[in-house]
Design a protein around this motif. Structure first.
Motif, PDB file in Angstrom:
ATOM      1  N   VAL A 190      -0.204  -2.819  -6.164  1.00 15.30           N
ATOM      2  CA  VAL A 190       0.304  -1.583  -5.569  1.00 15.30           C
ATOM      3  C   VAL A 190      -0.827  -0.559  -5.540  1.00 15.30           C
ATOM      4  CG1 VAL A 190       2.750  -1.866  -6.067  1.00 15.30           C
ATOM      5  CG2 VAL A 190       1.270  -0.919  -7.830  1.00 15.30           C
ATOM      6  N   THR A 191      -0.953   0.129  -4.410  1.00 11.32           N
ATOM      7  CA  THR A 191      -1.994   1.144  -4.295  1.00 11.32           C
ATOM      8  C   THR A 191      -1.388   2.522  -4.122  1.00 11.32           C
ATOM      9  OG1 THR A 191      -2.199   1.029  -1.872  1.00 11.32           O
ATOM     10  CG2 THR A 191      -3.517  -0.524  -3.177  1.00 11.32           C
ATOM     11  N   GLY A 192      -2.184   3.509  -4.456  1.00 12.37           N
ATOM     12  CA  GLY A 192      -1.800   4.898  -4.294  1.00 12.37           C
ATOM     13  C   GLY A 192      -2.935   5.781  -4.789  1.00 12.37           C
ATOM     14  N   ARG A 193      -2.859   7.047  -4.453  1.00  2.00           N
ATOM     15  CA  ARG A 193      -3.887   7.982  -4.912  1.00  2.00           C
ATOM     16  C   ARG A 193      -3.486   8.690  -6.199  1.00  2.00           C
ATOM     17  NH1 ARG A 193      -4.915  12.011  -0.185  1.00  2.00           N
ATOM     18  NH2 ARG A 193      -2.629  11.886  -0.129  1.00  2.00           N
ATOM     19  N   SER A 194      -2.186   8.750  -6.475  1.00  2.00           N
ATOM     20  CA  SER A 194      -1.699   9.510  -7.627  1.00  2.00           C
ATOM     21  C   SER A 194      -1.883   8.712  -8.917  1.00  2.00           C
ATOM     22  CB  SER A 194      -0.222   9.875  -7.454  1.00  2.00           C
ATOM     23  OG  SER A 194      -0.050  10.698  -6.321  1.00  2.00           O
ATOM     24  N   THR A 244       0.837  -1.198   0.000  1.00  2.00           N
ATOM     25  CA  THR A 244       0.000   0.000   0.000  1.00  2.00           C
ATOM     26  C   THR A 244       0.875   1.252   0.000  1.00  2.00           C
ATOM     27  OG1 THR A 244      -0.200   0.250   2.415  1.00  2.00           O
ATOM     28  CG2 THR A 244      -1.715  -1.280   1.331  1.00  2.00           C
ATOM     29  N   GLY A 245       0.349   2.315  -0.581  1.00  2.00           N
ATOM     30  CA  GLY A 245       1.095   3.569  -0.621  1.00  2.00           C
ATOM     31  C   GLY A 245       2.372   3.445  -1.419  1.00  2.00           C
ATOM     32  N   ALA A 246       2.250   2.983  -2.674  1.00  2.00           N
ATOM     33  CA  ALA A 246       3.448   2.662  -3.465  1.00  2.00           C
ATOM     34  C   ALA A 246       3.632   3.546  -4.688  1.00  2.00           C
ATOM     35  CB  ALA A 246       3.391   1.197  -3.890  1.00  2.00           C
ATOM     36  N   SER A 247       3.015   4.706  -4.710  1.00  2.00           N
ATOM     37  CA  SER A 247       3.238   5.619  -5.832  1.00  2.00           C
ATOM     38  C   SER A 247       4.667   6.157  -5.842  1.00  2.00           C
ATOM     39  CB  SER A 247       2.266   6.814  -5.769  1.00  2.00           C
ATOM     40  OG  SER A 247       0.935   6.397  -5.978  1.00  2.00           O
ATOM     41  N   ARG A 248       5.263   6.215  -4.664  1.00  2.00           N
ATOM     42  CA  ARG A 248       6.614   6.769  -4.514  1.00  2.00           C
ATOM     43  C   ARG A 248       7.164   6.320  -3.164  1.00  2.00           C
ATOM     44  NH1 ARG A 248       2.770  10.397  -3.801  1.00  2.00           N
ATOM     45  NH2 ARG A 248       2.800  10.912  -5.998  1.00  2.00           N
ATOM     46  N   GLY A 249       8.349   6.791  -2.847  1.00  2.00           N
ATOM     47  CA  GLY A 249       8.898   6.596  -1.516  1.00  2.00           C
ATOM     48  C   GLY A 249       9.164   5.154  -1.145  1.00  2.00           C
ATOM     49  N   ILE A 301       9.941  -0.802  -1.824  1.00  2.00           N
ATOM     50  CA  ILE A 301       9.646  -2.152  -1.360  1.00  2.00           C
ATOM     51  C   ILE A 301       9.064  -2.986  -2.492  1.00  2.00           C
ATOM     52  CG2 ILE A 301       8.155  -3.502   0.168  1.00  2.00           C
ATOM     53  CD1 ILE A 301       8.465  -1.153   2.192  1.00  2.00           C
ATOM     54  N   ALA A 302       8.124  -2.389  -3.232  1.00  2.00           N
ATOM     55  CA  ALA A 302       7.495  -3.118  -4.341  1.00  2.00           C
ATOM     56  C   ALA A 302       8.530  -3.519  -5.386  1.00  2.00           C
ATOM     57  CB  ALA A 302       6.398  -2.268  -4.966  1.00  2.00           C
ATOM     58  N   LEU A 303       9.450  -2.623  -5.693  1.00  4.27           N
ATOM     59  CA  LEU A 303      10.479  -2.929  -6.691  1.00  4.27           C
ATOM     60  C   LEU A 303      11.445  -3.992  -6.167  1.00  4.27           C
ATOM     61  CD1 LEU A 303      11.308   0.613  -8.150  1.00  4.27           C
ATOM     62  CD2 LEU A 303       9.803  -1.156  -9.093  1.00  4.27           C
ATOM     63  N   VAL A 313       2.016  -5.504   2.819  1.00  5.44           N
ATOM     64  CA  VAL A 313       2.904  -4.462   3.342  1.00  5.44           C
ATOM     65  C   VAL A 313       2.058  -3.214   3.591  1.00  5.44           C
ATOM     66  CG1 VAL A 313       4.955  -3.044   2.965  1.00  5.44           C
ATOM     67  CG2 VAL A 313       4.872  -5.390   2.068  1.00  5.44           C
ATOM     68  N   ASN A 314       1.833  -2.916   4.867  1.00  4.78           N
ATOM     69  CA  ASN A 314       1.078  -1.728   5.251  1.00  4.78           C
ATOM     70  C   ASN A 314       2.012  -0.522   5.269  1.00  4.78           C
ATOM     71  OD1 ASN A 314      -1.601  -2.736   5.770  1.00  4.78           O
ATOM     72  ND2 ASN A 314      -0.783  -3.768   7.573  1.00  4.78           N
ATOM     73  N   ASN A 315       2.030   0.212   4.164  1.00  7.59           N
ATOM     74  CA  ASN A 315       2.950   1.328   4.051  1.00  7.59           C
ATOM     75  C   ASN A 315       2.251   2.669   3.816  1.00  7.59           C
ATOM     76  OD1 ASN A 315       5.802   2.461   3.452  1.00  7.59           O
ATOM     77  ND2 ASN A 315       4.636   2.993   1.612  1.00  7.59           N
ATOM     78  N   ALA A 316       0.979   2.657   3.426  1.00  2.97           N
ATOM     79  CA  ALA A 316       0.278   3.916   3.140  1.00  2.97           C
ATOM     80  C   ALA A 316       0.378   4.848   4.347  1.00  2.97           C
ATOM     81  CB  ALA A 316      -1.181   3.644   2.810  1.00  2.97           C
ATOM     82  N   LEU A 317       0.710   6.106   4.072  1.00  2.00           N
ATOM     83  CA  LEU A 317       0.939   7.060   5.154  1.00  2.00           C
ATOM     84  C   LEU A 317       0.591   8.468   4.687  1.00  2.00           C
ATOM     85  CD1 LEU A 317       2.205   7.504   8.044  1.00  2.00           C
ATOM     86  CD2 LEU A 317       4.327   8.059   6.846  1.00  2.00           C
ATOM     87  N   MET A 318      -0.193   9.168   5.483  1.00  2.00           N
ATOM     88  CA  MET A 318      -0.448  10.580   5.246  1.00  2.00           C
ATOM     89  C   MET A 318       0.665  11.369   5.929  1.00  2.00           C
ATOM     90  SD  MET A 318      -2.411  13.117   4.166  1.00  2.00           S
ATOM     91  CE  MET A 318      -4.064  12.475   3.920  1.00  2.00           C
TER      92      MET A 318
END
Length: 214
Positions: A34-38, A11-16, A21-23, A95-100
């Protein structure tokens, strides 16, 4: 299930960190959601989109499934896991990575002099990790050996960026411990990973804006 054929969600894999981790997990045979808002460049102040990450995953030989998802919206999160269930029938690694990351997080001074919005990190970061794990659980139980990873930092055990950030990181650490107890009879492990300082798009932007501090 082959050890080379895992169903993975980052989660939260658009960047950073999420993208990194995804790569790192992108090997032939892996299916990586992979999730993201962008969705398009310019959607966020920093570069990167969920589709660009998926393209890089595919270039490494893995199968990528980009899903636009706002992890502050439980309905979208539930739909994400319903999609994985329909398409794969199980989940091996979450992988719980999404973060505001709120504006003003790294500002100096006590918390009451910073924006109240800093507590948003307790929603997407702390709470969202619980929600994703909740919906992922039935799918993880179908894995031969499931794994949940919460991305965290040393801020869970020391002062770093103030009490909102610290509470969020300490929360996902304790969550990993207690979820591991519940998951243990079902051969699902849970860990909280302290990643340290990373060379991300956000970090580089801070370094470039304030070189005198580094």
């Amino acid at each position: 299930m082959s050890t080379d054929n895992k169903i993975i969600l980052v989660t939260g894999a658009s960047r950073g960190a999420g993208k990194g981790i995804a790569l790192a997990l992108a090997e032939p045979g892996q299916v990586i959601y992979v999730t993201g808002r962008s969705q398009s460049e310019g959607d966020a102040p920093l570069p990167g989109t969920v589709f660009a990450t998926a393209k890089e995953i595919e270039a490494r030989g893995a199968t990528a499934v980009p899903v636009v998802c706002d992890h502050s919206d439980d309905t979208q999160v539930k739909a994400l896991f319903e999609q994985i269930d329909t398409e794969q029938g199980r989940l091996d690694i979450l992988v719980n990575n999404a973060l505001m990351v709120p504006d003003g997080l790294t500002l100096p001074g006590p918390f009451w002099e910073k924006p109240l919005g800093l507590q948003d990190i307790l929603n997407v970061g702390f709470r969202s990790s619980y929600v994703s794990s909740y919906y992922a659980a039935p799918l993880l139980l179908r894995s031969e050996r499931g794994l949940v990873v919460n991305t965290s930092s040393a801020g869970g055990g020391c002062y770093m960026h103030g009490p909102a950030y610290g509470a969020g990181k300490a929360g996902v650490d304790k969550m990993a411990h207690d979820m591991a107890v519940d998951f243990r009879p079902f051969n699902v492990a849970v860990v909280s990973l302290w990643m340290g300082l990373l060379k991300t798009e956000r970090s580089m932007a801070v370094f470039e804006a304030q070189p005198e501090l580094y």
